[in-house]
Design an enzyme around this catalytic site. Structure first.
Site, PDB file in Angstrom:
ATOM      1  N   GLU A   1     114.626 101.235 -38.931  1.00 47.71           N
ATOM      2  CA  GLU A   1     113.871 100.553 -39.989  1.00 47.71           C
ATOM      3  C   GLU A   1     113.242  99.269 -39.464  1.00 47.71           C
ATOM      4  O   GLU A   1     113.923  98.433 -38.865  1.00 47.71           O
ATOM      5  CB  GLU A   1     114.843 100.254 -41.144  1.00 47.71           C
TER       6      GLU A   1
ATOM      7  N   ASP B   1     118.561  98.807 -38.850  1.00 50.37           N
ATOM      8  CA  ASP B   1     117.499  98.018 -39.491  1.00 50.37           C
ATOM      9  C   ASP B   1     117.354  96.708 -38.732  1.00 50.37           C
ATOM     10  O   ASP B   1     118.296  95.919 -38.639  1.00 50.37           O
ATOM     11  CB  ASP B   1     117.866  97.754 -40.964  1.00 50.37           C
TER      12      ASP B   1
ATOM     13  N   LYS C   1     123.998 102.127 -42.649  1.00 48.94           N
ATOM     14  CA  LYS C   1     122.899 101.383 -42.002  1.00 48.94           C
ATOM     15  C   LYS C   1     123.490 100.136 -41.371  1.00 48.94           C
ATOM     16  O   LYS C   1     124.281  99.433 -41.994  1.00 48.94           O
ATOM     17  CB  LYS C   1     121.859 101.033 -43.057  1.00 48.94           C
TER      18      LYS C   1
ATOM     19  N   ASP D   1     109.724  98.926 -44.016  1.00 42.46           N
ATOM     20  CA  ASP D   1     110.246  98.153 -45.141  1.00 42.46           C
ATOM     21  C   ASP D   1     109.282  96.978 -45.383  1.00 42.46           C
ATOM     22  O   ASP D   1     108.347  97.082 -46.186  1.00 42.46           O
ATOM     23  CB  ASP D   1     111.682  97.693 -44.802  1.00 42.46           C
TER      24      ASP D   1
ATOM     25  N   SER E   1     124.497  99.173 -46.418  1.00 46.71           N
ATOM     26  CA  SER E   1     123.846  98.413 -45.362  1.00 46.71           C
ATOM     27  C   SER E   1     124.827  97.347 -44.884  1.00 46.71           C
ATOM     28  O   SER E   1     125.249  96.508 -45.670  1.00 46.71           O
ATOM     29  CB  SER E   1     122.573  97.766 -45.933  1.00 46.71           C
TER      30      SER E   1
ATOM     31  N   LYS F   1     111.225  99.307 -52.299  1.00 49.76           N
ATOM     32  CA  LYS F   1     111.962  98.310 -53.080  1.00 49.76           C
ATOM     33  C   LYS F   1     111.024  97.853 -54.187  1.00 49.76           C
ATOM     34  O   LYS F   1     109.968  97.278 -53.888  1.00 49.76           O
ATOM     35  CB  LYS F   1     112.337  97.101 -52.220  1.00 49.76           C
TER      36      LYS F   1
ATOM     37  N   LYS G   1     122.653  96.558 -39.389  1.00 49.51           N
ATOM     38  CA  LYS G   1     121.635  95.568 -39.040  1.00 49.51           C
ATOM     39  C   LYS G   1     121.717  95.286 -37.546  1.00 49.51           C
ATOM     40  O   LYS G   1     122.820  95.158 -36.990  1.00 49.51           O
ATOM     41  CB  LYS G   1     121.889  94.275 -39.807  1.00 49.51           C
TER      42      LYS G   1
ATOM     43  N   GLY H   1     117.490  97.984 -50.991  1.00 52.35           N
ATOM     44  CA  GLY H   1     118.178  97.034 -51.862  1.00 52.35           C
ATOM     45  C   GLY H   1     117.935  95.616 -51.406  1.00 52.35           C
ATOM     46  O   GLY H   1     117.526  95.376 -50.261  1.00 52.35           O
TER      47      GLY H   1
HETATM   48  O1  OSB Z   1     116.073  94.824 -44.977  1.00 45.72           O
HETATM   49  O2  OSB Z   1     116.836  96.236 -46.321  1.00 45.72           O
HETATM   50  C1  OSB Z   1     116.769  95.081 -45.935  1.00 45.72           C
HETATM   51  C2  OSB Z   1     119.187  92.867 -47.896  1.00 45.72           C
HETATM   52  C3  OSB Z   1     118.405  91.761 -48.073  1.00 45.72           C
HETATM   53  C4  OSB Z   1     117.152  91.726 -47.533  1.00 45.72           C
HETATM   54  C5  OSB Z   1     116.665  92.800 -46.814  1.00 45.72           C
HETATM   55  C6  OSB Z   1     117.436  93.934 -46.661  1.00 45.72           C
HETATM   56  C7  OSB Z   1     118.727  93.955 -47.187  1.00 45.72           C
HETATM   57  C8  OSB Z   1     119.675  95.038 -47.019  1.00 45.72           C
HETATM   58  C9  OSB Z   1     120.780  95.127 -48.028  1.00 45.72           C
HETATM   59  O3  OSB Z   1     119.650  95.788 -46.091  1.00 45.72           O
HETATM   60  C10 OSB Z   1     120.675  96.271 -48.951  1.00 45.72           C
HETATM   61  C11 OSB Z   1     121.560  96.144 -50.157  1.00 45.72           C
HETATM   62  O4  OSB Z   1     121.104  95.590 -51.180  1.00 45.72           O
HETATM   63  O5  OSB Z   1     122.684  96.620 -50.120  1.00 45.72           O
HETATM   64 MG    MG Z   2     115.157  96.594 -44.338  1.00 50.44          MG
END
Ligand code: OSB
Ligand code: MG
Length: 370
Positions: A213, A188, A161, A238, A135, A262, A163, A290
């Site tokens: 997402e 995401d 992924k 999520d 991500s 999660k 953001k 994650g």
């Molecule tokens: O939205 O999935 C998410 C990290 C912190 C809070 C929310 C998210 C995330 C990530 C990182 O996308 C995923 C990772 O731990 O590598």
């Molecule tokens: Mg997410």
């Protein structure tokens, strides 16, 4: 199984690179670690709450409060049959799934060690290597993002992924798609958009994304259902999913066609497995999200990802993607785009206690006393 002693500590673990999402930026992780002792064994769990309430209302501080005041005191000296009944003594604690999950997961680890089984086996998972994805936080410009994508593809990650947030979305995703036409790519938004943004979100349909997402508000399942009815790209939920009940409602409404699981967000591994089982029966793919966990949290996520309904690569990256040095041995390292649970009972990782001591900022233990 009786819990004889509990230790909670907060460690500070700086991320190698600041991680930026539409709802905030992550730099120094303040991670809570729970250690439970009983039956001559130890079990460890990690609380994934963030430093600020941008992703969830829970924070490191609220989790510390709920754990030390409401969840842990009734647990010490108690006889526990298994992870499912860990909070039978505290039925009045509503919400706070991340605080609860930290303890629930430590019970799983303790229980697995007591019966000398690896966690994955206790969960009914495969123990096989699982495909991993990465991500990527919001980058200052497209050039920087393309460099990151390239680097992670070279490291073998099997799904990228990205953001997104208003103003850093379509153009940026197009740049990635143009440069890498074939890769498994997704976006995401962390709830950054509203119903007024639907025309823009519909334009993402042309980018052949695996999924998008959590585009809309965490409480806006009806808006997600409306968007999904107009989009070909599957919506993955999520933030909107905190329980099996949330999934039942979301699927009933067709508010999303993929579920990000999660364990922290849903209150632990038992609830995660319940969501997995429901989705498997309904033909809905799931994958493991994650929360920038340390190597302890990642051990749980990798084990969980071996259940058969985990269809897409998870947000399961190697230790070095997050930290200069992890707090476990061996560190998590993708091999050929996969990671497997380590050998051994419980979560299978060895803790670097010297490093954990150095990183500790506060601690709490029960029973009270020296
Ligand atoms: O939205 O999935 C998410 C990290 C912190 C809070 C929310 C998210 C995330 C990530 C990182 O996308 C995923 C990772 O731990 O590598
Ligand atoms: Mg997410």
């Amino acid at each position: 199984m009786r819990i004889d002693r509990i230790e909670l500590r907060e460690i500070r673990l700086p991320l190698r690179e600041t991680f930026v999402t539409s709802s905030g930026s992550w730099e120094n992780r303040r991670i809570l670690l729970v250690k439970l002792e009983g039956e001559g064994q130890e079990g460890w769990g990690e609380c994934v709450a963030a430093e600020d309430p941008g992703y969830s209302y829970e924070t490191t501080e609220t989790a510390w409060h709920v754990l030390t005041t409401h969840l842990l005191p009734g647990l010490v000296g108690r006889e526990i049959l298994g992870p499912e009944e860990v909070f039978d003594h505290a039925p009045h604690v509503r919400g706070h799934p991340m605080a609860k999950a930290a303890v629930e997961m430590a019970i799983w680890d303790l229980h697995a060690r007591a019966v000398e089984l690896p966690l994955w086996e206790l969960l009914g998972a495969s123990g096989q290597p699982v495909p991993v994805g990465v991500s990527i936080g919001i980058q200052p410009d497209d050039h920087a993002l393309l460099r990151q994508v390239e680097r992670y593809l070279e490291e073998g990650y099997r799904r990228i992924k990205v953001k997104v947030k208003p103003g850093r979305d379509l153009g940026m995703l197009r740049a990635v798609r143009d440069r890498f036409p074939e890769i498994p790519l997704m976006a995401d938004a962390n709830s950054a958009y509203g119903p007024e943004d639907v025309p823009l979100l519909l334009e993402m349909d042309g980018l052949e994304l695996l999924m998008i997402e959590q585009p809309l508000g965490h409480e806006d399942l009806l808006d997600h259902a409306d968007l999904q009815s107009r989009m070909r790209t599957p919506i993955c939920l999520d933030e909107s999913i905190r329980s099996v009940g949330d999934v039942r409602l979301a699927l009933h409404l067709d508010a999303g066609r993929v579920i990000n699981i999660k364990p922290g967000r849903v209150g632990g591994l038992a609830e995660s497995r319940g969501i997995h089982d429901l989705c498997l029966a309904a033909g809905v793919p799931v994958w493991c999200g994650g929360m920038l966990e340390s190597g302890i949290g990642r051990a749980f996520n990798v084990a969980l990802s071996g259940l058969p309904g985990f269809t897409f690569p998870g947000d399961l990256s190697g230790s070095r993607r997050y930290w200069d040095e992890d707090i476990v041995i061996p560190e998590w390292t993708p091999v050929d785009g996969t990671m497997a649970p380590h050998e051994g009972p419980g979560i299978g990782v060895e803790l670097r206690m010297d490093r954990i001591e150095d990183l500790t900022r506060r601690r709490f233990h029960l029973p009270d006393g020296p």
